[in-house]
Design a protein around this motif. Structure first.
Motif, PDB file in Angstrom:
ATOM      1  N   MET A   1      -9.182  74.544  19.565  1.00 35.01           N
ATOM      2  CA  MET A   1      -8.057  73.540  19.466  1.00 35.01           C
ATOM      3  C   MET A   1      -6.974  74.250  18.501  1.00 35.01           C
ATOM      4  O   MET A   1      -5.792  73.882  18.584  1.00 35.01           O
ATOM      5  CB  MET A   1      -8.310  72.273  19.188  1.00 35.01           C
ATOM      6  N   LEU A   2      -7.459  74.787  17.535  1.00 35.77           N
ATOM      7  CA  LEU A   2      -6.692  75.147  16.423  1.00 35.77           C
ATOM      8  C   LEU A   2      -5.864  76.365  16.931  1.00 35.77           C
ATOM      9  O   LEU A   2      -4.644  76.800  16.343  1.00 35.77           O
ATOM     10  CB  LEU A   2      -7.297  75.743  15.114  1.00 35.77           C
ATOM     11  N   LYS A   3      -6.176  77.017  18.028  1.00 34.96           N
ATOM     12  CA  LYS A   3      -5.526  78.104  18.609  1.00 34.96           C
ATOM     13  C   LYS A   3      -4.148  77.841  19.438  1.00 34.96           C
ATOM     14  O   LYS A   3      -3.299  78.645  19.523  1.00 34.96           O
ATOM     15  CB  LYS A   3      -6.409  79.043  19.348  1.00 34.96           C
ATOM     16  N   LYS A   4      -4.236  76.513  19.900  1.00 32.26           N
ATOM     17  CA  LYS A   4      -3.264  76.229  20.810  1.00 32.26           C
ATOM     18  C   LYS A   4      -1.804  76.013  19.740  1.00 32.26           C
ATOM     19  O   LYS A   4      -1.806  75.324  18.902  1.00 32.26           O
ATOM     20  CB  LYS A   4      -3.264  74.671  21.078  1.00 32.26           C
ATOM     21  N   LYS A   5      -0.953  76.802  20.335  1.00 34.71           N
ATOM     22  CA  LYS A   5       0.240  77.028  19.449  1.00 34.71           C
ATOM     23  C   LYS A   5       1.548  76.947  20.328  1.00 34.71           C
ATOM     24  O   LYS A   5       1.983  77.640  21.053  1.00 34.71           O
ATOM     25  CB  LYS A   5       0.296  78.487  18.783  1.00 34.71           C
ATOM     26  N   ASN A   6       1.926  75.626  20.491  1.00 30.75           N
ATOM     27  CA  ASN A   6       3.013  75.097  21.261  1.00 30.75           C
ATOM     28  C   ASN A   6       3.998  74.857  20.406  1.00 30.75           C
ATOM     29  O   ASN A   6       4.456  73.542  20.337  1.00 30.75           O
ATOM     30  CB  ASN A   6       2.414  74.242  22.483  1.00 30.75           C
ATOM     31  N   ARG A   7       4.599  75.689  19.825  1.00 26.82           N
ATOM     32  CA  ARG A   7       5.617  75.193  18.725  1.00 26.82           C
ATOM     33  C   ARG A   7       7.085  75.292  19.175  1.00 26.82           C
ATOM     34  O   ARG A   7       7.583  76.140  19.960  1.00 26.82           O
ATOM     35  CB  ARG A   7       5.345  76.155  17.530  1.00 26.82           C
ATOM     36  N   LEU A   8       7.914  74.344  18.836  1.00 25.89           N
ATOM     37  CA  LEU A   8       9.398  74.463  18.833  1.00 25.89           C
ATOM     38  C   LEU A   8       9.949  75.210  17.930  1.00 25.89           C
ATOM     39  O   LEU A   8       9.494  75.698  16.933  1.00 25.89           O
ATOM     40  CB  LEU A   8       9.863  72.880  18.675  1.00 25.89           C
ATOM     41  N   SER A   9      11.258  75.385  18.121  1.00 25.48           N
ATOM     42  CA  SER A   9      11.901  75.950  17.066  1.00 25.48           C
ATOM     43  C   SER A   9      12.205  75.154  15.778  1.00 25.48           C
ATOM     44  O   SER A   9      12.088  73.682  15.880  1.00 25.48           O
ATOM     45  CB  SER A   9      13.331  76.561  17.626  1.00 25.48           C
ATOM     46  N   ALA A  10      12.530  75.651  14.640  1.00 27.69           N
ATOM     47  CA  ALA A  10      12.506  74.852  13.365  1.00 27.69           C
ATOM     48  C   ALA A  10      13.925  73.804  13.567  1.00 27.69           C
ATOM     49  O   ALA A  10      13.806  72.708  13.321  1.00 27.69           O
ATOM     50  CB  ALA A  10      12.967  75.690  12.350  1.00 27.69           C
ATOM     51  N   GLN A  11      15.030  74.319  14.330  1.00 25.79           N
ATOM     52  CA  GLN A  11      16.009  73.196  14.534  1.00 25.79           C
ATOM     53  C   GLN A  11      15.566  72.182  15.541  1.00 25.79           C
ATOM     54  O   GLN A  11      16.186  71.232  15.262  1.00 25.79           O
ATOM     55  CB  GLN A  11      17.154  74.134  15.082  1.00 25.79           C
ATOM     56  N   ALA A  12      14.834  72.369  16.501  1.00 25.74           N
ATOM     57  CA  ALA A  12      14.302  71.513  17.508  1.00 25.74           C
ATOM     58  C   ALA A  12      13.667  70.605  16.823  1.00 25.74           C
ATOM     59  O   ALA A  12      13.705  69.253  16.955  1.00 25.74           O
ATOM     60  CB  ALA A  12      13.578  72.217  18.654  1.00 25.74           C
ATOM     61  N   TYR A  13      12.723  70.932  15.802  1.00 28.44           N
ATOM     62  CA  TYR A  13      11.794  69.837  14.918  1.00 28.44           C
ATOM     63  C   TYR A  13      12.881  69.037  14.024  1.00 28.44           C
ATOM     64  O   TYR A  13      12.746  67.933  14.324  1.00 28.44           O
ATOM     65  CB  TYR A  13      10.835  70.682  14.012  1.00 28.44           C
ATOM     66  N   ILE A  14      13.598  69.533  13.640  1.00 33.73           N
ATOM     67  CA  ILE A  14      14.657  69.074  12.538  1.00 33.73           C
ATOM     68  C   ILE A  14      15.528  68.094  13.312  1.00 33.73           C
ATOM     69  O   ILE A  14      15.449  66.760  12.898  1.00 33.73           O
ATOM     70  CB  ILE A  14      15.355  70.031  11.944  1.00 33.73           C
ATOM     71  N   ASP A  15      15.989  68.682  14.422  1.00 33.93           N
ATOM     72  CA  ASP A  15      16.995  67.472  15.211  1.00 33.93           C
ATOM     73  C   ASP A  15      16.298  66.442  15.791  1.00 33.93           C
ATOM     74  O   ASP A  15      16.659  65.345  15.687  1.00 33.93           O
ATOM     75  CB  ASP A  15      17.608  68.315  16.445  1.00 33.93           C
ATOM     76  N   GLY A  16      15.062  66.637  16.361  1.00 32.67           N
ATOM     77  CA  GLY A  16      14.263  65.657  16.840  1.00 32.67           C
ATOM     78  C   GLY A  16      13.971  64.584  16.084  1.00 32.67           C
ATOM     79  O   GLY A  16      14.101  63.386  16.176  1.00 32.67           O
ATOM     80  N   VAL A  17      13.522  65.149  14.833  1.00 28.23           N
ATOM     81  CA  VAL A  17      12.946  64.054  13.707  1.00 28.23           C
ATOM     82  C   VAL A  17      13.966  63.411  13.361  1.00 28.23           C
ATOM     83  O   VAL A  17      13.971  61.957  13.403  1.00 28.23           O
ATOM     84  CB  VAL A  17      12.409  64.917  12.582  1.00 28.23           C
ATOM     85  N   LEU A  18      15.212  63.812  13.100  1.00 25.56           N
ATOM     86  CA  LEU A  18      16.367  63.135  12.322  1.00 25.56           C
ATOM     87  C   LEU A  18      17.163  62.293  13.337  1.00 25.56           C
ATOM     88  O   LEU A  18      17.653  61.201  13.224  1.00 25.56           O
ATOM     89  CB  LEU A  18      17.538  64.037  11.937  1.00 25.56           C
ATOM     90  N   ASN A  19      16.764  62.629  14.733  1.00 22.36           N
ATOM     91  CA  ASN A  19      17.148  61.740  15.773  1.00 22.36           C
ATOM     92  C   ASN A  19      16.106  60.616  16.214  1.00 22.36           C
ATOM     93  O   ASN A  19      16.473  59.860  17.079  1.00 22.36           O
ATOM     94  CB  ASN A  19      17.511  62.291  17.110  1.00 22.36           C
ATOM     95  N   GLY A  20      15.097  60.512  15.395  1.00 22.40           N
ATOM     96  CA  GLY A  20      14.183  59.420  15.575  1.00 22.40           C
ATOM     97  C   GLY A  20      13.359  59.647  16.889  1.00 22.40           C
ATOM     98  O   GLY A  20      12.551  58.682  17.602  1.00 22.40           O
ATOM     99  N   ASP A  21      13.218  60.934  17.491  1.00 24.31           N
ATOM    100  CA  ASP A  21      12.459  61.219  18.543  1.00 24.31           C
ATOM    101  C   ASP A  21      10.809  61.279  18.127  1.00 24.31           C
ATOM    102  O   ASP A  21      10.584  62.137  17.342  1.00 24.31           O
ATOM    103  CB  ASP A  21      13.149  62.590  19.202  1.00 24.31           C
ATOM    104  N   ARG A  22      10.187  60.184  18.908  1.00 18.80           N
ATOM    105  CA  ARG A  22       8.852  60.048  18.466  1.00 18.80           C
ATOM    106  C   ARG A  22       8.148  61.299  18.851  1.00 18.80           C
ATOM    107  O   ARG A  22       7.045  61.567  18.392  1.00 18.80           O
ATOM    108  CB  ARG A  22       7.991  58.941  19.169  1.00 18.80           C
ATOM    109  N   MET A  23       8.221  61.640  19.849  1.00 18.90           N
ATOM    110  CA  MET A  23       7.385  62.919  20.363  1.00 18.90           C
ATOM    111  C   MET A  23       7.534  64.014  19.655  1.00 18.90           C
ATOM    112  O   MET A  23       6.488  64.670  19.009  1.00 18.90           O
ATOM    113  CB  MET A  23       8.192  63.330  21.913  1.00 18.90           C
ATOM    114  N   VAL A  24       8.827  64.380  19.088  1.00 22.26           N
ATOM    115  CA  VAL A  24       9.150  65.518  18.324  1.00 22.26           C
ATOM    116  C   VAL A  24       8.477  65.244  16.836  1.00 22.26           C
ATOM    117  O   VAL A  24       7.882  66.070  16.155  1.00 22.26           O
ATOM    118  CB  VAL A  24      10.600  65.673  18.276  1.00 22.26           C
ATOM    119  N   LEU A  25       8.524  64.019  16.402  1.00 21.96           N
ATOM    120  CA  LEU A  25       8.067  63.509  15.108  1.00 21.96           C
ATOM    121  C   LEU A  25       6.523  63.644  15.254  1.00 21.96           C
ATOM    122  O   LEU A  25       5.987  64.546  14.097  1.00 21.96           O
ATOM    123  CB  LEU A  25       8.255  61.969  14.855  1.00 21.96           C
TER     124      LEU A  25
END
Lengths: 334, 334
Positions: A1-25
């Motif tokens: 499970m630790l191997k699973k690496k399904n990462r977004l870009s930094a900007q996608a995380y940042i935008d998603g979090v700041l937009n209150g997107d729970r999935m991204v949060l």
């Protein structure tokens, strides 16, 4: 499970979090909880970017022994808060399983009503590993929730002293849930924790329990007078409530607001957070030092054999620790 | 007080300890407890030299809330042991005052009889600082006592979970003192600690309390069945005793001896100590990394200003931690 690496870009995380997107949060919290070295930089980048948008919530730590009714309390208390228009995030720490990490998916179903409520966000927080520990990761999860616009953060913890200390070290208000009919407990069992609390709340004050709860309230209120006054001028309160019926929950929220107002007025709100930031830096320094040490190629190469010798008692643990640390610091020379 | 440096030579410490000279033993413990960098090397030299002479005692951790009668228990239990010909050392940890260090001089007078007994050695152990922590120093004090010929070590601790975990991590047998008339406590308050225990001992089982103690013994014995069996095959015991009258203390010592015999037979005695040694190495690595970091000239030079900025919220704690750690590791390049 630790191997699973399904990462977004930094900007996608940042935008998603700041937009209150729970999935991204959720994915951002998973990222900062990751112990993969390869996630480190991305995680730091995201945290750095969201930091200016944090700090605007009221952070409430809630503790109490198993059986005290924490889930029901948080369910009702949380529902009341979202009904009042608050955006609520609940972070739950499970200190009982440091090894298995993320074992408390059950928590999500524990608070059924609240977890299906779109105005609330519930996140179980794994207890962390040797590299990192409870507090560092939970603090970052909390900051991400703040950046996502949540204005009340409840951090739930159970069990013995260690996690309480960690949660106390990252919250503004610390609340201990208790049950009536304690008696002997007063004399010390939870003394260390009682001293840390801003409020004792006697739960299950309903039906036949009501009188006992009122009696316990008097006893605890008397007992609290025995403790030294707090520097911030706040006198810890004793309240009774029923997580089941919801009775008394409004008074608890009023108390928290009253606390925040008084502390902001006398400056201790910010002073407490300043001290917490400094501690956070020290914790992170420890985390980084250990992380860099244990992931150092030279150390990794020799660790297995050395542990075997220590296990057998052939070499001394302290001299080998010294040798390894010197080796690590020396390997940086090259 | 930290400035006071009245040190012996390494050889004088080593000879004194190995000869069982209590005055030197006390000074050696003070040396290893010292946080002065200048004491580090001397301390390590002494520890290295005495290590081959350690490990021959039985190490017993004793915990319980304030008011449970720990001092009286240890006084009577300890007197019984020395009467049987044992050489007894008692180390007491005070977790309540991490800041003030060495605040519990009162402990020495607490156990009046035992502390004036030449066959016993009582040493209060300060709770330690960020650099080091409870366990590292107490473990070394314990090893010094073993090297000085003490064959039973009692390590006393009070309070919340953290110190119990530390003591559990350095002892062979872990004993929880309790009082009768608990009831609610069973359901969780001390659950984390109960699970760590090899024995629950209900103290003050005398006079009017005797029946309640017997009842509590049945209840706890039933409760213990709920826990998973221990890997080492030991079933935690429930005993009653009176620290005041001494009744039941012999049975407790028999239990400890029975435990040691069984564990030595099935190999878990050494297995447990091996694991403790490995943990000790990791703890010492952490200690050394932090010690070297915080005493680094470059770090010391910049720390004050940086802390001020973090306090004010001008810079982020995590990015500064990263910068500092990089700076520290880089400063080793030169």
């Amino acid at each position: 499970m630790l191997k699973k690496k399904n990462r977004l870009s930094a900007q996608a995380y940042i935008d998603g979090v700041l937009n209150g997107d729970r999935m991204v949060l959720s994915r951002a919290i998973t990222l900062v909880e990751s112990t993969l070295v390869s996630d480190q930089q991305l995680s730091e980048e995201v945290m750095e970017a969201v930091l200016p948008y944090t700090g605007k919530s009221i952070r409430v730590g809630i503790t109490g022994v198993p059986g005290v009714g924490k889930s029901t309390f948080i369910e009702q208390f949380g529902t009341m808060l979202v009904d009042q228009g608050h955006k609520l995030a609940v972070l739950a720490i499970d200190p009982s399983s440091p090894a298995s990490r993320g074992s408390i998916l059950g928590d999500k179903t524990r608070m059924e009503q609240l977890s299906s409520d779109k105005r609330a966000y519930i996140r179980p927080s794994p207890a962390g590993t040797t590299l990192g520990g409870v507090s560092a990761r939970t603090r970052e999860a909390m900051l991400l929730c703040e950046a996502a616009g949540f204005d009340v953060i409840l951090i739930e913890t159970v069990g013995v002293g260690q996690s309480e200390t960690a949660v106390k070290g990252m919250t503004d208000f610390f609340l201990l849930l208790m049950l009536a009919g304690a008696g002997d407990e007063l004399q010390g069992i939870k003394k260390g924790i009682i001293e840390m609390c801003d409020a004792l709340v006697i739960n299950k004050a309903d039906g036949e329990n009501l009188e006992a709860a009122k009696k316990a309230r008097r006893e605890y209120a008397n007992a609290l007078h025995l403790f030294a006054a707090k520097e911030n001028g706040w006198n810890p309160q004793v309240k009774i409530c029923s997580g089941l019926s919801g009775h008394g929950l409004d008074a608890i929220w009023e108390m928290v607001q009253d606390f925040a107002e008084k502390m902001k007025f006398n400056g201790f709100f910010e002073l407490n957070r300043s001290a917490q930031r400094v501690n956070w830096m020290h914790e992170h320094i420890r985390y980084l030092l250990e992380m860099k040490f244990y992931t150092d190629p030279v150390i990794k190469q020799n660790m297995g054999e050395m542990m075997e010798k220590i296990r057998k008692g052939e070499v001394s643990a302290i001299s080998k620790a010294k040798e390894f640390v010197d080796l690590f610091l020396h390997s940086k020379d090259q």
